[in-house]
Write a protein that holds these residues in place. Structure first.
Motif, PDB file in Angstrom:
ATOM      1  N   PHE A 198       0.984  -0.976  -0.014  1.00  0.00           N
ATOM      2  CA  PHE A 198       0.610   0.069  -0.068  1.00  0.00           C
ATOM      3  C   PHE A 198       0.562   1.210  -0.026  1.00  0.00           C
ATOM      4  O   PHE A 198       0.760   2.610  -0.633  1.00  0.00           O
ATOM      5  N   LEU A 199       1.962   1.464   0.561  1.00  0.00           N
ATOM      6  CA  LEU A 199       2.944   2.319   0.567  1.00  0.00           C
ATOM      7  C   LEU A 199       3.243   2.401  -0.416  1.00  0.00           C
ATOM      8  O   LEU A 199       4.152   3.905  -0.806  1.00  0.00           O
ATOM      9  N   CYS A 200       4.058   1.339  -1.519  1.00  0.00           N
ATOM     10  CA  CYS A 200       3.932   1.625  -3.492  1.00  0.00           C
ATOM     11  C   CYS A 200       3.011   2.421  -3.918  1.00  0.00           C
ATOM     12  O   CYS A 200       3.248   2.896  -4.760  1.00  0.00           O
ATOM     13  N   ILE A 201       1.685   2.086  -3.612  1.00  0.00           N
ATOM     14  CA  ILE A 201       0.821   3.192  -3.782  1.00  0.00           C
ATOM     15  C   ILE A 201       0.744   4.666  -4.233  1.00  0.00           C
ATOM     16  O   ILE A 201       0.562   5.456  -5.232  1.00  0.00           O
ATOM     17  N   LEU A 202       1.023   4.788  -2.505  1.00  0.00           N
ATOM     18  CA  LEU A 202       1.353   6.363  -2.258  1.00  0.00           C
ATOM     19  C   LEU A 202       2.290   7.160  -3.450  1.00  0.00           C
ATOM     20  O   LEU A 202       2.551   8.921  -3.231  1.00  0.00           O
ATOM     21  N   LEU A 203       3.622   6.060  -3.010  1.00  0.00           N
ATOM     22  CA  LEU A 203       4.457   6.979  -3.520  1.00  0.00           C
ATOM     23  C   LEU A 203       4.476   6.623  -5.044  1.00  0.00           C
ATOM     24  O   LEU A 203       5.460   8.165  -5.030  1.00  0.00           O
ATOM     25  N   TYR A 204       4.431   5.972  -5.423  1.00  0.00           N
ATOM     26  CA  TYR A 204       4.033   6.304  -7.056  1.00  0.00           C
ATOM     27  C   TYR A 204       3.287   7.204  -7.010  1.00  0.00           C
ATOM     28  O   TYR A 204       4.025   7.659  -8.278  1.00  0.00           O
ATOM     29  N   ALA A 205       2.238   6.867  -6.574  1.00  0.00           N
ATOM     30  CA  ALA A 205       1.288   8.234  -7.310  1.00  0.00           C
ATOM     31  C   ALA A 205       1.527   9.825  -6.914  1.00  0.00           C
ATOM     32  O   ALA A 205       1.260  10.603  -7.666  1.00  0.00           O
ATOM     33  N   PHE A 206       2.013   9.861  -5.453  1.00  0.00           N
ATOM     34  CA  PHE A 206       2.236  11.001  -5.063  1.00  0.00           C
ATOM     35  C   PHE A 206       3.633  11.814  -4.852  1.00  0.00           C
ATOM     36  O   PHE A 206       3.793  12.774  -4.972  1.00  0.00           O
ATOM     37  N   ILE A 207       4.243  11.557  -4.645  1.00  0.00           N
ATOM     38  CA  ILE A 207       6.211  11.292  -4.386  1.00  0.00           C
ATOM     39  C   ILE A 207       6.811  11.332  -5.621  1.00  0.00           C
ATOM     40  O   ILE A 207       7.859  12.519  -6.408  1.00  0.00           O
ATOM     41  N   PHE A 208       7.218  10.487  -5.979  1.00  0.00           N
ATOM     42  CA  PHE A 208       8.054  10.092  -7.285  1.00  0.00           C
ATOM     43  C   PHE A 208       7.907  10.854  -8.185  1.00  0.00           C
ATOM     44  O   PHE A 208       9.002  11.406  -8.713  1.00  0.00           O
ATOM     45  N   PRO A 209       6.169  11.276  -9.128  1.00  0.00           N
ATOM     46  CA  PRO A 209       6.049  11.935 -10.206  1.00  0.00           C
ATOM     47  C   PRO A 209       6.631  13.532 -10.081  1.00  0.00           C
ATOM     48  O   PRO A 209       7.130  13.995 -11.117  1.00  0.00           O
ATOM     49  N   LYS A 210       6.609  13.465  -9.006  1.00  0.00           N
ATOM     50  CA  LYS A 210       7.246  15.195  -8.654  1.00  0.00           C
ATOM     51  C   LYS A 210       8.748  16.099  -8.230  1.00  0.00           C
ATOM     52  O   LYS A 210       9.385  16.827  -7.647  1.00  0.00           O
TER      53      LYS A 210
END
Length: 421
Positions: A198-210
């Protein structure tokens, strides 16, 4: 058609955020295989529930056709598949599938039986679909970024094995003397795995692309004709607009076809195929069923799995030292073929050796697997444009999964004639 880029955010060519990007890639790699390694690490539990159904071998064999079939479709259509949706779908499916194992066990009160075993197999099939979405999508995406990102992702894959093995040993020790301790340890273990996914969903959706460095590489790929990064750029506030190719722009934006990329890199693809044929013909089925009984008792298989995973993780950091990173195409092929000498070594050690020699061999298996994987994955994409690197990353993962599928099929040869059918 290709894309023009208009940014509504600060200049995306700034390269800040490299360390954070490496950390996020490491966690995303961990989340990509934590579900599968969780299954391997709780093999002792499934052997207790389903002793007559060869869980480590059957579940691996169920997992791979789904992973391979889905990966083949995605690799063929990689230029048309939105990378953001692909990766988010994969991580979401991983999260739901792992949680489903907990729900299934609670609903059946931890009982065995063929019906429950079939349900576990069905969930494992969804792991394979999720794996194809994430591994191919992430490797393709990171192939046109800095090599440290894909190295960190691959290290995270290995870390998932080391982490799950350590957690499994801890939960087994913590609950070993309690009532129904094996099951309690497994439930806690699966809950922790679900959290990481579940943490990976949050990281990829909100942190990594920015991250500025990520925006830079994706913007560069879009400028070279990539259409797979549009949604990720939009999530970072960078809009892409389709424009027509013409004149010199058309020549500049031309890319090699998937077929051309394959034939130019067939040796790298074969390297990955052969690396994983050898590894999966031994790991994990042979380690659970063909190593005999030793002083470690029920801990023996878990220790072997843990040693493989720890050395696989350590080896994936060795190529960061440029002087000992293997870059020669011929050298990589020779090293890959040489690993097949491990097959007679494992055979005779299982038959005549003690547990110390087996632990050493398993450690060496993990060491060579991790080192060669990172060398191939980081060297192969160099010199290509963004869209080509994305396509090549998908090709390499496809051959890696083909190798895994062949390996787990060949793994059954170890039990022919020993009365375990």
């Amino acid at each position: 058609m290709t894309t023009a880029i208009s940014s509504r955010s600060p200049n995306p060519t700034r390269l800040e955020g490299k360390f954070m990007g490496m950390l996020v890639c490491w966690i995303l790699g961990l989340g990509s295989l934590v579900a599968w390694n969780s299954l391997l690490s709780i093999g002792d539990y499934y052997y207790a529930l389903y002793p007559n159904y060869h869980p480590s071998r059957v579940l691996t064999l169920v997992y791979q056709p789904f992973a391979l079939g889905t990966m083949a479709l995605l690799a063929y259509n990689e230029a048309k598949v939105d990378t953001r949706m692909r990766n988010l779908a994969g991580y979401t499916l991983f999260t739901l599938s792992t949680f489903s194992l907990i729900v299934l066990d609670l609903a059946t009160s931890g009982k065995g039986g063929l019906g429950n075993y079939i349900a576990v197999c069905a969930i494992v099939g969804t792991f394979g679909v999720a794996d194809a979405h994430v591994q191919g999508g992430m490797v393709g995406d990171l192939s046109f970024m800095c090599p440290e990102f894909i190295q960190s992702f691959l290290a995270g894959l290995a870390a998932s094995g080391a982490l799950t093995s350590c957690l499994r040993l801890l939960t087994k020790a913590a609950f070993e003397n309690s009532s129904n301790g094996l099951r309690k340890g497994v439930m806690l273990f699966l809950a922790i795995s679900t959290f990481f996914e579940f943490l990976c969903i949050l990281l990829y959706a909100f942190i990594f692309p920015k991250l500025p460095i990520v925006k830079h590489y994706r913007t560069k790929a879009a400028g070279e004709g990539s259409t797979t990064v549009a949604a990720d750029l939009a999530a970072a506030g960078i809009q892409t607009q389709p424009i027509e190719k013409a004149g010199d722009d058309a020549k500049q934006l031309q890319r090699l076809s998937t077929k051309q990329l394959f034939f130019q890199n067939i040796d790298y693809a074969l390297d990955l195929y052969l690396i994983y044929v050898l590894t999966l013909s031994i790991f994990p089925g042979f380690l659970y069923e063909n190593t005999g009984t030793h002083k470690l008792g029920s801990w023996y298989a878990l220790v072997l799995i843990a040693m493989y995973n720890v050395w696989d993780l350590i080896a994936r950091y060795i190529p960061l030292i440029e002087k000992i990173k293997l870059k020669s195409r011929k050298g990589l092929m020779i090293a890959t073929l040489s690993r097949f000498l491990l097959i007679p070594c494992f055979y005779f050690t299982a038959k005549y050796g003690d547990q110390g020699w087996m632990i050493f061999l398993v450690s060496f298996l993990g060491l060579t697997n991790g080192y060669l994987t990172v060398c191939v994955m980081t060297v192969a994409p160099q010199g290509y444009k963004g869209p080509e690197q994305n396509a090549l990353g998908n090709i390499l993962v496809l051959f890696l999964l083909c190798g895994i599928f062949s390996g787990v099929s060949l793994d059954w040869l170890w039990i022919i004639g020993n009365g375990k059918f």
